[in-house]
Design a protein around this motif. Structure first.
Motif, PDB file in Angstrom:
ATOM      1  N   UNK A  32       1.399  -5.940  10.703  1.00  0.00           N
ATOM      2  CA  UNK A  32       1.728  -5.222   9.382  1.00  0.00           C
ATOM      3  C   UNK A  32       2.945  -4.840   9.062  1.00  0.00           C
ATOM      4  N   UNK A  33       3.354  -5.389   8.360  1.00  0.00           N
ATOM      5  CA  UNK A  33       5.490  -4.906   7.286  1.00  0.00           C
ATOM      6  C   UNK A  33       5.015  -3.534   6.277  1.00  0.00           C
ATOM      7  N   UNK A  34       6.368  -3.036   5.722  1.00  0.00           N
ATOM      8  CA  UNK A  34       6.358  -2.027   5.828  1.00  0.00           C
ATOM      9  C   UNK A  34       6.581  -2.514   4.188  1.00  0.00           C
ATOM     10  N   UNK A  35       6.088  -1.554   3.199  1.00  0.00           N
ATOM     11  CA  UNK A  35       5.394  -1.544   1.873  1.00  0.00           C
ATOM     12  C   UNK A  35       6.971  -0.686   1.551  1.00  0.00           C
ATOM     13  N   UNK A  36       7.827  -0.941   0.383  1.00  0.00           N
ATOM     14  CA  UNK A  36       8.842  -0.479  -0.345  1.00  0.00           C
ATOM     15  C   UNK A  36       8.133   1.006  -1.268  1.00  0.00           C
ATOM     16  N   UNK A  37       8.235   1.541  -0.746  1.00  0.00           N
ATOM     17  CA  UNK A  37       7.721   3.035  -1.350  1.00  0.00           C
ATOM     18  C   UNK A  37       8.321   4.113  -2.345  1.00  0.00           C
ATOM     19  N   UNK A  38       8.530   3.175  -2.901  1.00  0.00           N
ATOM     20  CA  UNK A  38       9.632   3.219  -4.120  1.00  0.00           C
ATOM     21  C   UNK A  38       9.007   2.468  -5.589  1.00  0.00           C
ATOM     22  N   UNK A  39       8.069   1.755  -5.239  1.00  0.00           N
ATOM     23  CA  UNK A  39       7.370   0.979  -5.752  1.00  0.00           C
ATOM     24  C   UNK A  39       6.594   1.736  -6.945  1.00  0.00           C
ATOM     25  N   UNK A  40       6.461   1.509  -8.192  1.00  0.00           N
ATOM     26  CA  UNK A  40       5.324   1.769  -8.304  1.00  0.00           C
ATOM     27  C   UNK A  40       3.712   1.549  -8.652  1.00  0.00           C
ATOM     28  N   UNK A  41       3.287   0.788  -7.537  1.00  0.00           N
ATOM     29  CA  UNK A  41       2.603   0.299  -8.168  1.00  0.00           C
ATOM     30  C   UNK A  41       1.742   0.646  -5.874  1.00  0.00           C
ATOM     31  N   UNK A  42       3.062   1.105  -5.640  1.00  0.00           N
ATOM     32  CA  UNK A  42       2.493   2.092  -3.765  1.00  0.00           C
ATOM     33  C   UNK A  42       3.006   3.073  -4.480  1.00  0.00           C
ATOM     34  N   UNK A  43       2.846   3.506  -5.289  1.00  0.00           N
ATOM     35  CA  UNK A  43       2.979   5.380  -5.731  1.00  0.00           C
ATOM     36  C   UNK A  43       1.844   5.431  -5.693  1.00  0.00           C
ATOM     37  N   UNK A  44       1.269   4.654  -7.098  1.00  0.00           N
ATOM     38  CA  UNK A  44      -0.383   4.368  -7.946  1.00  0.00           C
ATOM     39  C   UNK A  44      -0.904   4.470  -7.020  1.00  0.00           C
ATOM     40  N   UNK A  45      -0.937   3.171  -5.613  1.00  0.00           N
ATOM     41  CA  UNK A  45      -1.339   3.452  -4.484  1.00  0.00           C
ATOM     42  C   UNK A  45      -2.142   4.859  -3.985  1.00  0.00           C
ATOM     43  N   UNK A  46      -0.877   5.102  -3.596  1.00  0.00           N
ATOM     44  CA  UNK A  46      -0.902   6.863  -2.752  1.00  0.00           C
ATOM     45  C   UNK A  46      -1.756   7.478  -3.771  1.00  0.00           C
ATOM     46  N   UNK A  47      -1.621   7.633  -5.167  1.00  0.00           N
ATOM     47  CA  UNK A  47      -2.249   9.146  -6.199  1.00  0.00           C
ATOM     48  C   UNK A  47      -3.675   8.662  -6.086  1.00  0.00           C
ATOM     49  N   UNK A  48      -4.213   7.017  -6.266  1.00  0.00           N
ATOM     50  CA  UNK A  48      -5.436   6.692  -6.000  1.00  0.00           C
ATOM     51  C   UNK A  48      -6.071   7.296  -4.783  1.00  0.00           C
ATOM     52  N   UNK A  49      -5.403   7.088  -3.470  1.00  0.00           N
ATOM     53  CA  UNK A  49      -5.981   7.154  -2.084  1.00  0.00           C
ATOM     54  C   UNK A  49      -6.234   9.378  -2.195  1.00  0.00           C
ATOM     55  N   UNK A  50      -5.521   9.606  -2.614  1.00  0.00           N
ATOM     56  CA  UNK A  50      -4.982  11.077  -3.163  1.00  0.00           C
ATOM     57  C   UNK A  50      -6.655  11.852  -4.121  1.00  0.00           C
ATOM     58  N   UNK A  51      -6.655  11.790  -4.879  1.00  0.00           N
ATOM     59  CA  UNK A  51      -7.677  11.380  -6.084  1.00  0.00           C
ATOM     60  C   UNK A  51      -8.543  10.686  -5.068  1.00  0.00           C
ATOM     61  N   UNK A  52      -8.765   9.413  -4.808  1.00  0.00           N
ATOM     62  CA  UNK A  52     -10.175   9.355  -4.336  1.00  0.00           C
ATOM     63  C   UNK A  52     -10.739  10.357  -3.244  1.00  0.00           C
ATOM     64  N   UNK A  53      -9.888  10.840  -2.145  1.00  0.00           N
ATOM     65  CA  UNK A  53     -10.393  11.670  -1.210  1.00  0.00           C
ATOM     66  C   UNK A  53     -10.529  13.282  -1.758  1.00  0.00           C
TER      67      UNK A  53
END
Length: 118
Positions: A32-53
Motif C-alpha cells: 500500500x502507498x499513500x494517496x495525496x488527500x488534496x488531489x481532487x480525484x481523491x476528494x471526489x472518491x471520498x465524497x462518492x464513498x459517503x454518498x454510496x454508504x
C-alpha cells in the motif's frame, strides 16, 4: 546440456527480470502507498464513498473532508483504496469514518466497508 547461446539467453532473461522487479513500486506486489488527500480525484472518491454508504444505510451522513488514505494493487487488476474521512453524522456531530473500496481498471467502484471509528 545447454548450449552457450541458451545459457547466455537465460542469464540475460534473469537479469532483465531482476531489474524489472527492482524498479517496480511495491504497490504492484500488493503493498500500500499513500494517496495525496488534496488531489481532487481523491476528494471526489471520498465524497462518492459517503454518498454510496448513505444510499445503502440511509443514515444521512454528510461528507466533510478526506483525512488520509492509501491504495494498492493486488494480483488482479483491481485497486484497493482505504480512506479515513471526517463527516457529520445524522446528529450533526463531527465523526471519523473508515472505508474500503475496490476500483476496477474499467472504473467500476465497489464499496466494501464503511464504519465509524471510535
Amino acid at each position: 546440456m545447454a548450449s552457450p547461446t541458451m545459457r547466455a539467453g537465460l542469464l540475460f532473461s534473469i537479469a532483465v527480470i531482476a531489474i524489472f522487479v527492482a524498479i517496480l513500486p511495491m504497490a504492484a506486489f500488493g503493498g500500500l502507498y499513500p494517496i495525496d488527500i488534496n488531489n481532487s480525484n481523491a476528494q471526489e472518491l471520498a465524497r462518492w464513498a459517503v454518498a454510496e454508504h448513505v444510499k445503502q444505510a440511509n443514515d444521512g451522513i454528510k461528507f466533510n473532508k478526506l483525512v488520509s488514505g492509501n491504495q494498492g494493487m493486488g494480483r488482479s487488476p483491481i485497486v484497493t483504496v482505504h480512506l479515513i474521512m471526517d463527516a457529520w453524522n445524522n446528529d450533526g456531530k463531527d465523526a471519523r469514518y473508515q472505508t474500503m473500496l475496490h476500483i476496477t481498471m474499467a472504473g467500476k467502484r465497489t464499496l466494501l466497508s464503511f464504519k465509524q471509528l471510535a
